[in-house]
Scaffold this motif. Sequence first.
Motif, PDB file in Angstrom:
ATOM      1  N   ILE A   1      -1.007 -10.570  -5.868  1.00 41.67           N
ATOM      2  CA  ILE A   1      -1.219  -9.850  -4.620  1.00 41.67           C
ATOM      3  C   ILE A   1      -0.810  -8.397  -4.807  1.00 41.67           C
ATOM      4  O   ILE A   1       0.320  -8.108  -5.233  1.00 41.67           O
ATOM      5  N   TYR A   2      -1.720  -7.490  -4.512  1.00 42.29           N
ATOM      6  CA  TYR A   2      -1.475  -6.051  -4.645  1.00 42.29           C
ATOM      7  C   TYR A   2      -1.138  -5.524  -3.259  1.00 42.29           C
ATOM      8  O   TYR A   2      -1.985  -5.512  -2.354  1.00 42.29           O
ATOM      9  N   ALA A   3       0.123  -5.119  -3.061  1.00 41.53           N
ATOM     10  CA  ALA A   3       0.598  -4.658  -1.757  1.00 41.53           C
ATOM     11  C   ALA A   3       0.753  -3.146  -1.780  1.00 41.53           C
ATOM     12  O   ALA A   3       1.724  -2.614  -2.341  1.00 41.53           O
ATOM     13  N   ARG A   4      -0.197  -2.466  -1.169  1.00 46.23           N
ATOM     14  CA  ARG A   4      -0.187  -1.001  -1.154  1.00 46.23           C
ATOM     15  C   ARG A   4       1.002  -0.485  -0.347  1.00 46.23           C
ATOM     16  O   ARG A   4       1.331  -1.000   0.705  1.00 46.23           O
ATOM     17  N   GLY A   5       1.623   0.577  -0.866  1.00 48.73           N
ATOM     18  CA  GLY A   5       2.723   1.205  -0.151  1.00 48.73           C
ATOM     19  C   GLY A   5       4.050   0.482  -0.259  1.00 48.73           C
ATOM     20  O   GLY A   5       5.031   0.887   0.371  1.00 48.73           O
ATOM     21  N   GLU A   6       4.108  -0.575  -1.070  1.00 43.63           N
ATOM     22  CA  GLU A   6       5.328  -1.380  -1.155  1.00 43.63           C
ATOM     23  C   GLU A   6       6.076  -1.191  -2.471  1.00 43.63           C
ATOM     24  O   GLU A   6       7.042  -1.889  -2.742  1.00 43.63           O
TER      25      GLU A   6
ATOM     26  N   GLY B   1       4.898   1.656  -8.526  1.00 43.03           N
ATOM     27  CA  GLY B   1       5.042   2.998  -7.975  1.00 43.03           C
ATOM     28  C   GLY B   1       4.566   3.063  -6.545  1.00 43.03           C
ATOM     29  O   GLY B   1       5.351   2.952  -5.599  1.00 43.03           O
ATOM     30  N   LYS B   2       3.260   3.224  -6.353  1.00 43.29           N
ATOM     31  CA  LYS B   2       2.701   3.301  -5.010  1.00 43.29           C
ATOM     32  C   LYS B   2       2.414   1.923  -4.418  1.00 43.29           C
ATOM     33  O   LYS B   2       2.046   1.810  -3.251  1.00 43.29           O
TER      34      LYS B   2
END
Length: 289
Positions: free
Chosen positions: A143-148, A118-119
């Motif tokens: 890997i946690y990619a915020r906004g992607e 989602g986010k």
Amino acid sequence: MPIDPAAALAAPPRSTDIAWEQRDVLLYHLGVGAGAHRPATDPDELRYTYEKDLQVLPGFVTVAGGGLAKAGAFSQPGLDIDLTRVLHGGQRIELHRPVPVFGRAVLTSSLAAIHDKGKAAVLVMRSEAADADGPLWTCDTEIYARGEGGFGGERGGSSRVEMPDRAPDHELEIPVRHDQALLYRLSGDWNPLHADPDFAKAAGFDTPILHGLCTYGITLKAAVDTVLDGDASRVLGYSARFAGVFFPGETLRVRIWAEGDDRFLLTASAVDRADAPVLADTVLTTRPA
């Protein structure tokens, strides 16, 4: 669009030659606290800190030959990511056989999965090492990619582990040196977040934080020494989710629950901050003695 899932997942694997020697192994062991909590001549520590009878703690595979940076994780097609919005979410290693003290291998890296949260997007980077005798290890980096997120992909399953509703079988308190991050970064992670106070403050921290993979290694060493009689060659797999930050100079609390003879559940928390979570959903699998 910053992430093109189809292009990223279709990209061919990348292969590169890596090599390591006993100096690299010894430096990694010092970087995760070997030799710091018992007399330097204790045989139980010398197996990590002295070349005679040296063994390799399996967490070493996360830095062997250059680690994730060597694999070129973010340079493949379909991944145009703002690295300032990227977090290391979790790490899993699988050992196909014990890691040799001296080694040369081919490291093959690919994007194993992209999950749409989602986010954010969660990328699973897979690296597989093999030498002339066959497969050595498989390493999955989340890997946690915020906004992607929000690209319509599958959400992916949960890696959460249900912990036993009982007291742990083992509980350890491990004081961590104030210079631990400065030692660990010599194994290849030069991110200034772990050394530069000004950089750390700009990132929202009062002081530099410890590398997540350093805490990962410290916790693994504690488990090997406690439940495997110090025999690192018995490790088959080790996975953890990075649940919070840890600061050099704090004390790490490691709790261990045995599930039979070959599976152990662990947590790691910061004693100094009311047991704030550091590692969660942590599982160690082992081969028989």
